[in-house]
Structures are given as structure tokens and as C-alpha cells.
Design a protein around this motif. Structure first.
Motif, short mmCIF file in Angstrom:
data_model
loop_
_atom_site.label_atom_id
_atom_site.label_comp_id
_atom_site.label_asym_id
_atom_site.label_seq_id
_atom_site.Cartn_x
_atom_site.Cartn_y
_atom_site.Cartn_z
N GLN A 11 1.27 -1.26 -0.33
CA GLN A 11 0.65 -0.06 0.14
C GLN A 11 1.04 1.33 -0.20
OE1 GLN A 11 -2.20 -0.67 3.93
NE2 GLN A 11 -4.24 -0.79 2.53
N ASP A 12 0.15 2.41 -0.36
CA ASP A 12 1.16 3.54 -0.53
C ASP A 12 -0.23 4.78 -0.48
OD1 ASP A 12 2.69 2.29 -2.42
OD2 ASP A 12 2.21 3.59 -4.21
N ILE A 13 0.75 5.82 1.13
CA ILE A 13 0.05 6.69 1.30
C ILE A 13 0.67 8.47 0.63
CG2 ILE A 13 0.31 8.47 3.04
CD1 ILE A 13 1.31 6.32 5.11
N VAL A 14 -0.31 8.25 0.34
CA VAL A 14 -0.28 9.93 -0.61
C VAL A 14 -1.23 10.91 -0.06
CG1 VAL A 14 -0.38 10.85 -3.32
CG2 VAL A 14 -0.63 7.83 -3.14
N VAL A 15 -0.37 11.64 0.00
CA VAL A 15 -0.55 13.10 1.07
C VAL A 15 -0.48 14.17 -0.55
CG1 VAL A 15 -0.71 14.90 2.60
CG2 VAL A 15 -0.49 12.25 2.57
N ASP A 16 -1.36 15.23 -0.84
CA ASP A 16 -1.11 15.93 -2.26
C ASP A 16 -1.78 17.48 -1.44
OD1 ASP A 16 -2.22 18.02 -4.02
OD2 ASP A 16 -1.31 15.96 -5.29
N GLU A 17 -0.68 18.66 -1.26
CA GLU A 17 -1.62 20.26 -1.32
C GLU A 17 -0.90 20.81 -1.58
OE1 GLU A 17 -1.60 22.39 3.86
OE2 GLU A 17 -2.16 19.75 3.05
N VAL A 18 -1.44 22.27 -2.14
CA VAL A 18 -1.19 23.34 -2.15
C VAL A 18 -0.72 24.38 -1.35
CG1 VAL A 18 -1.87 25.08 -4.33
CG2 VAL A 18 -2.78 23.12 -4.34
N PHE A 19 0.98 24.68 -1.64
CA PHE A 19 0.68 26.22 -0.69
C PHE A 19 1.25 26.96 -1.25
CE2 PHE A 19 2.32 21.79 1.20
CZ PHE A 19 1.86 22.32 3.18
N PRO A 20 0.70 29.01 -0.47
CA PRO A 20 1.40 29.74 -1.82
C PRO A 20 2.73 30.58 -1.57
CG PRO A 20 0.31 30.16 0.98
CD PRO A 20 0.45 27.99 0.66
N HIS A 21 3.47 29.49 -1.97
CA HIS A 21 4.81 30.07 -2.01
C HIS A 21 5.56 28.93 -3.31
CE1 HIS A 21 4.42 29.91 2.07
NE2 HIS A 21 3.36 29.22 2.81
N ALA A 22 6.50 29.26 -3.57
CA ALA A 22 7.25 29.31 -4.42
C ALA A 22 8.10 28.46 -4.40
CB ALA A 22 8.59 30.10 -4.83
N ARG A 23 8.12 27.07 -5.13
CA ARG A 23 8.68 26.08 -5.43
C ARG A 23 9.90 25.59 -4.32
NH1 ARG A 23 9.26 22.43 -10.84
NH2 ARG A 23 9.62 24.78 -11.49
N GLU A 24 11.23 26.74 -4.95
CA GLU A 24 12.31 27.22 -4.50
C GLU A 24 11.81 27.43 -2.77
OE1 GLU A 24 12.55 28.54 -8.74
OE2 GLU A 24 11.13 28.99 -6.97
N THR A 25 11.31 28.68 -2.35
CA THR A 25 10.51 27.88 -1.26
C THR A 25 10.42 26.24 0.05
OG1 THR A 25 10.14 30.35 -1.35
CG2 THR A 25 9.60 29.30 1.25
N ILE A 26 9.68 26.47 -0.73
CA ILE A 26 9.34 24.20 -0.35
C ILE A 26 10.31 23.44 -0.48
CG2 ILE A 26 7.36 22.52 -0.82
CD1 ILE A 26 5.92 25.34 0.16
N TRP A 27 11.44 23.83 -1.58
CA TRP A 27 12.62 23.13 -1.43
C TRP A 27 13.43 23.43 -0.23
CZ3 TRP A 27 13.49 18.51 -4.41
CH2 TRP A 27 14.82 18.34 -4.10
N LYS A 28 13.72 24.41 -0.01
CA LYS A 28 14.22 24.64 0.99
C LYS A 28 13.42 24.33 2.24
CE LYS A 28 16.33 28.62 4.07
NZ LYS A 28 16.67 29.47 4.32
N THR A 29 11.94 24.20 2.38
CA THR A 29 12.07 23.42 3.39
C THR A 29 12.15 22.19 3.87
OG1 THR A 29 10.62 25.25 3.80
CG2 THR A 29 9.82 23.45 5.38
N LEU A 30 11.95 21.36 3.13
CA LEU A 30 12.38 19.88 2.21
C LEU A 30 13.74 20.04 2.59
CD1 LEU A 30 9.78 18.54 -0.94
CD2 LEU A 30 9.42 18.62 1.78
N THR A 31 14.42 20.02 2.19
CA THR A 31 16.12 19.68 1.59
C THR A 31 17.14 20.33 3.20
OG1 THR A 31 16.96 21.54 0.19
CG2 THR A 31 15.57 19.08 0.04
N ASN A 32 16.64 20.82 4.20
CA ASN A 32 17.53 21.60 4.46
C ASN A 32 16.94 20.83 6.78
OD1 ASN A 32 17.53 23.35 7.53
ND2 ASN A 32 18.57 24.79 5.43
N GLY A 33 18.52 20.38 6.85
CA GLY A 33 18.12 19.60 7.74
C GLY A 33 17.24 20.18 9.18
N ALA A 34 17.69 21.23 9.37
CA ALA A 34 17.30 22.28 10.46
C ALA A 34 16.65 22.22 10.04
CB ALA A 34 18.32 23.86 10.95
N LEU A 35 15.51 22.47 8.64
CA LEU A 35 14.18 22.83 8.97
C LEU A 35 13.81 21.68 9.06
CD1 LEU A 35 13.92 25.75 6.00
CD2 LEU A 35 13.92 25.89 8.70
N MET A 36 14.07 20.41 9.20
CA MET A 36 13.43 19.15 8.87
C MET A 36 13.41 18.83 9.95
SD MET A 36 15.71 16.61 5.76
CE MET A 36 14.98 15.10 6.09
#
Length: 154
Positions: A11-36
Motif C-alpha cells: 500500500q502507498d500513502i499519498v498526501v497532496d497539498e497546495v501551498f502559497p509559496h514558490a517551489r524554491e521556498t518549499i524545496w528549502k524546507t524539504l531539504t534543509n536539515g535544521a528546517l526538517m
């Protein structure tokens, strides 16, 4: 039992959401250890580089020490981030059972910001039913936290 009855299913879990931010901003949140550490758990040894191995520490159970072993499998900046998620122990049933899964984050531009799609794949049934149930709810909360952290960092 028939051969079909003995086969495992995933089975797979799928979660999908739209945020009012640029992809670069979301990317930083996903890939910065301190933010993680603010939206999921503090990673140890994390770098968003293919082949990098890192860990998360969660609540131990039974024979499992609570360490989640991850390996970065794919990095496409501002588009896709994929890592293996392995943990648990063969001797455990329910929480802490052996888990060998993959987490995939996909970012896509939409009119009002960025669509963030999480697919956590590879939950083997029935062995991983507890993890699937718990993490299905947990990932929804995580996406909400990603939105909060991203808004604070913007």
C-alpha cells in the motif's frame, strides 16, 4: 493456502497539498536539515545528495531501537526528492515491525503557488498495517507543519 493467499501486497500513502509559496521556498524546507527538524524529526548526517545516508530517531519498540535508516535516492532541485525509509525489526509485530519503504516528494508549480505531493510507498500488508495506519495520519500533520515552517521562513 493457495499461492495467491500467501503473496504480500503493498500500500502507498499519498498526501497532496497546495501551498502559497514558490517551489524554491518549499524545496528549502524539504531539504534543509535544521528546517526538517521542525516539521518531522531532526535528521542525523543529512545532506540532500544522492547516495547520502542519514537517520531519524523515533520511539523504540520491542527489538527495534527506533532508528529510521534513510538513503537519498534522487535529487532534482525544486522538482523531486526521494529517499529510502527503513526501520523496525523482524521480531516485532505492529508498531516497530520491519519496514522497507520509499518517500517521494514532488513539487509542481500551480497558479496559486506550489503543489506538494508526498507518496510513501511500499507498506507490505499485513505486516506493516500499523505503520501504514499511523503514518497515514502522521504525514497529513507533517504536510501542515511544512506549510507552517515555510511560511515562517518566507
Amino acid at each position: 493456502m493457495t499461492e495467491t493467499a500467501l503473496q504480500s501486497h503493498t500500500q502507498d500513502i499519498v498526501v497532496d497539498e497546495v501551498f502559497p509559496h514558490a517551489r524554491e521556498t518549499i524545496w528549502k524546507t524539504l531539504t534543509n536539515g535544521a528546517l526538517m527538524s521542525r516539521w518531522i524529526m531532526a535528521p542525523t548526517g543529512f545532506e540532500p545528495i544522492e547516495g547520502n545516508r542519514f537517520t531519524f530517531q523515533t520511539t523504540p519498540a520491542g527489538e527495534w531501537d527506533g532508528v529510521i535508516h534513510c538513503e537519498v535516492l534522487e535529487v532534482r532541485p525544486n522538482e523531486r526528492f526521494v529517499y529510502a525509509w527503513r526501520g523496525g525489526h523482524q521480531a516485532n509485530d505492529g508498531y516497530g515491525s520491519r519496514l522497507d519503504t520509499v518517500v517521494t516528494w514532488t513539487l509542481s508549480e500551480v497558479d496559486n503557488g506550489t503543489r506538494l505531493r508526498l507518496v510513501h510507498s511500499g507498506f507490505v500488508t499485513p505486516r506493516n498495517d500499523t505503520a501504514y495506519k499511523n503514518m497515514s495520519q502522521g504525514w497529513k500533520k507533517v504536510l501542515s507543519q511544512i506549510g507552517t515552517v515555510t511560511a515562517e521562513e518566507s
